[in-house]
Design a protein around this motif. Structure first.
Motif, PDB file in Angstrom:
ATOM      1  N   UNK A  90     -59.608 -12.334  96.036  1.00 33.05           N
ATOM      2  CA  UNK A  90     -60.569 -12.289  94.935  1.00 33.05           C
ATOM      3  C   UNK A  90     -60.341 -13.508  94.042  1.00 33.05           C
ATOM      4  N   UNK A  91     -61.389 -13.918  93.324  1.00 27.70           N
ATOM      5  CA  UNK A  91     -61.277 -15.150  92.534  1.00 27.70           C
ATOM      6  C   UNK A  91     -60.286 -14.969  91.387  1.00 27.70           C
ATOM      7  N   UNK A  92     -59.727 -16.077  90.943  1.00 30.12           N
ATOM      8  CA  UNK A  92     -58.642 -16.066  89.965  1.00 30.12           C
ATOM      9  C   UNK A  92     -59.064 -15.426  88.647  1.00 30.12           C
ATOM     10  N   UNK A  93     -60.242 -15.764  88.151  1.00 31.38           N
ATOM     11  CA  UNK A  93     -60.693 -15.229  86.868  1.00 31.38           C
ATOM     12  C   UNK A  93     -60.775 -13.703  86.903  1.00 31.38           C
ATOM     13  N   UNK A  94     -61.276 -13.164  88.000  1.00 31.90           N
ATOM     14  CA  UNK A  94     -61.367 -11.702  88.133  1.00 31.90           C
ATOM     15  C   UNK A  94     -59.990 -11.073  88.183  1.00 31.90           C
ATOM     16  N   UNK A  95     -59.063 -11.740  88.837  1.00 29.85           N
ATOM     17  CA  UNK A  95     -57.699 -11.208  88.947  1.00 29.85           C
ATOM     18  C   UNK A  95     -57.016 -11.197  87.586  1.00 29.85           C
ATOM     19  N   UNK A  96     -57.206 -12.258  86.809  1.00 33.68           N
ATOM     20  CA  UNK A  96     -56.614 -12.314  85.464  1.00 33.68           C
ATOM     21  C   UNK A  96     -57.184 -11.185  84.607  1.00 33.68           C
ATOM     22  N   UNK A  97     -58.489 -10.947  84.722  1.00 33.96           N
ATOM     23  CA  UNK A  97     -59.152  -9.916  83.918  1.00 33.96           C
ATOM     24  C   UNK A  97     -58.570  -8.525  84.189  1.00 33.96           C
ATOM     25  N   UNK A  98     -58.419  -8.161  85.478  1.00 34.02           N
ATOM     26  CA  UNK A  98     -57.936  -6.813  85.773  1.00 34.02           C
ATOM     27  C   UNK A  98     -56.456  -6.668  85.416  1.00 34.02           C
ATOM     28  N   UNK A  99     -55.689  -7.745  85.527  1.00 34.53           N
ATOM     29  CA  UNK A  99     -54.288  -7.695  85.098  1.00 34.53           C
ATOM     30  C   UNK A  99     -54.205  -7.439  83.599  1.00 34.53           C
ATOM     31  N   UNK A 100     -55.032  -8.130  82.844  1.00 35.73           N
ATOM     32  CA  UNK A 100     -55.123  -7.943  81.393  1.00 35.73           C
ATOM     33  C   UNK A 100     -55.472  -6.487  81.078  1.00 35.73           C
ATOM     34  N   UNK A 101     -56.499  -5.967  81.738  1.00 33.73           N
ATOM     35  CA  UNK A 101     -56.969  -4.612  81.428  1.00 33.73           C
ATOM     36  C   UNK A 101     -55.940  -3.560  81.820  1.00 33.73           C
TER      37      UNK A 101
END
Length: 573
Positions: free
Chosen positions: A290-301
């Motif tokens: 999955x793209x990096x931005x999406x991965x950062x978002x779910x880690x944050x959440x």
């Protein structure tokens, strides 16, 4: 009117703060991760700007650079003895594998958002983060070492400055990083530990998967609570944010829709180590494709959901954590080795892609591929339970001679309480002999480790010197003691080669001289002679090998050195 003005001012301040304190990730194109230097400088900027943020320099790493911790406490108080009395603590570890940098960037944003009150500020929980754990790997920046990963453009390397995988080093402690982590861990004394990662392996629809530490290793009501209440509630909160998740897909290369098992995190791993001190542990594993931005978002959440849950339930978590020590009393059985309990299987919903085989364009041989045009949702088997295959009775004490200074240093780093023996003395102890073990033929993280270790035990009176150490098991580190000092434990110090000198004889005999002495030994000991003759009669190979026979007599004589295969740590029941 005054209330509307205050609200407008607050919104404007938060918006201004967000703009002023954008992270390197946010300033980029969504596919760029911060460098180590940018990361530390950013946190120092937050420290200067907000009284609720504190950055502290901690111990050294193999790179020569120090670790840092970043603390958010809305009470603006950063003394951990006081914090632990009043609040829960979550410790987040980032960049243990710097090629998996999602948590590094996500945590920078989260700390800022807590400081600026963009997200709900916890009342009962303090957030602590290690910005980048593997500094040497982070400085070894490249674009190619994660060949299967979809971004970011540049990232660090898995190995640290000495090429250790630090997520295999928590018990064996070959690196300065590991020693410094242990010091941080015991200073912070977290109630929950999060170690942010990116997965390898199969393809599926999820951006977010998670290793919830194996509940049986966590133990007792605390383990059941995490399995049946805490982790499911955090998952439900993610679903409210349209983030679906699944347990870490514990396969490599094969299709997961046939089912898979819960990952067993032994103490070499981060959560396997933190579990030894009853900290609830989780390993977010975002999906590499999955793209990096999406991965950062779910880690944050995920971190936000975890923070909110702990904040609401901190009293229960802390009470269960303290109560968990009651499961490890003297005389109780403690599991040292585990295997999947195939009789206990649950069903989980899995959203995957159809997998099949086709000829490889490279080799022409069958290769696995996943067809993203064919998504599916199906129920699959999930093996979430293990059973003990080897247990040990918890002793009252261990006795560690002062000569075993390498072990004693690690015990001290892990705040194990020890009492120094004041005078030379004789104690009745349980003594181990190493009866059997296997050794890896290939190097693994700097070791040729042992496995399938078997010991025999006996009760004997043994002399100990002034300055040797008596260690009671009834203390916070009881599980740590059992996992490291019991040779048959998977990640014991014995299996990690700390006691290899006892495996080699230091003295031997010259056969032509010992021949006469061997006969004399047998003649003076009729019982031994009878045992020897019976062995020759019943074992053909033995009866035909004179060297074996001399060796057997030698090992049953007073001339055979007591140190050979003698495990130098003792138990008192």
């Amino acid at each position: 009117m005054r209330y509307i003005f205050k609200l407008f001012f607050l919104i404007s301040f938060v918006s201004y703060s967000q703009e002023k304190y954008l992270t390197p990730f946010e300033k980029g194109n969504g596919n760029q991760s911060t460098t180590y230097e940018e990361c530390i400088a950013y946190y120092q900027k937050l420290d200067s700007a907000f009284e609720t943020i504190s950055v502290k320099e901690m111990g050294k790493t193999d790179s020569g650079e120090p670790l840092h911790i970043v603390i958010f406490n809305p009470d603006k108080q950063f003394s951990f003895p006081q914090i632990n009395k009043d609040k829960a603590v979550i410790l987040v570890n980032n960049g243990i594998h710097p090629g998996e940098p999602d948590g590094i960037d996500a945590t920078m944003m989260l700390m800022r958002d807590l400081a600026t009150k963009k997200v709900s500020v916890p009342k009962n929980t303090v957030l602590v983060a290690i910005p980048v754990y593997n500094i040497g790997g982070s400085l070894n920046r490249n674009s190619y070492s994660r060949a299967n990963q979809n971004g970011p453009e540049e990232y660090g390397f898995r190995g640290n400055a000495r090429n250790y995988d630090l997520n295999r080093d928590f018990i064996k402690t070959d690196s300065k990083n590991s020693k410094s982590f242990q010091e941080i861990f015991h200073l912070v004394n977290p109630d929950m530990f999060i170690d942010n990662h990116v997965s390898n392996g199969a393809d599926y629809q999820y951006t977010f998967t998670c290793i919830a530490t194996q509940h049986q290793r966590l133990g007792g009501k605390l383990g059941e609570f995490y399995k049946t209440e805490m982790h499911p509630e955090i998952v439900k909160d993610l679903q409210k944010k349209d983030i679906e998740s699944v347990p870490y897909v514990n396969i490599h290369g094969d299709k997961p829709d046939e089912g898979f098992a819960q990952f067993m995190d032994t103490p070499r791993y981060a959560t396997g180590y933190t579990t030894l001190f009853n900290a609830i542990g989780s390993v977010p594993e975002t999906h590499m494709l999955k793209d990096f931005a999406s991965r950062v978002k779910v880690t944050y959440e995920y971190m936000v959901s975890s923070l909110n849950y702990v904040d609401k339930n901190y009293k229960k978590i802390k009470a269960l954590k303290a109560e968990n020590l009651e499961n490890y009393k003297v005389g109780n059985l403690y599991p040292l080795q585990w295997e999947i309990d195939s009789s206990k299987v649950s069903t989980i919903v899995f959203q995957g892609y159809e997998g099949d085989y086709k000829p490889s364009d490279v080799s022409g041989k069958p290769r696995l591929f996943y067809d993203r045009a064919k998504p599916f949702t199906k129920n699959i088997p999930f093996y979430n339970d293990y059973k003990a295959t080897k247990e040990v009775v918890i002793p009252g004490y261990y006795v560690v001679p002062k000569s075993q200074w390498t072990i004693l240093e690690l015990l001290k780093v892990n705040q194990i309480e020890m009492t120094e023996i004041k005078n030379d003395t004789v104690i009745e102890v349980e003594s181990y002999k190493i009866a059997d073990y296997k050794t890896s033929k290939n190097p693994y993280e700097g070791h040729y480790g042992h496995y399938n270790t078997v010991v025999t035990s006996s009760q004997e009176k043994t002399g100990f010197r002034k300055g040797d150490f008596l260690i009671k098991t009834q203390q916070k580190g009881v599980k740590y003691l059992l996992e490291t000092l019991e040779p048959e434990a998977v990640d014991s110090y014995f299996n990690w080669n700390y006691f290899d000198p006892i495996l080699q004889q230091k003295e031997y005999f010259s056969a032509y001289v010992f021949e006469d002495l061997a006969k004399e030994i047998l003649d003076k000991n009729p019982t031994l002679k009878a045992e020897f003759e019976a062995k020759k009669k019943n074992e053909k190979d033995f009866s035909q090998n004179g060297d074996w026979q001399l060796d057997w007599i030698y090992k049953h004589s007073p001339y055979y050195e007591k140190a050979h295969l003698q495990y130098p740590i003792y138990r008192i029941k």
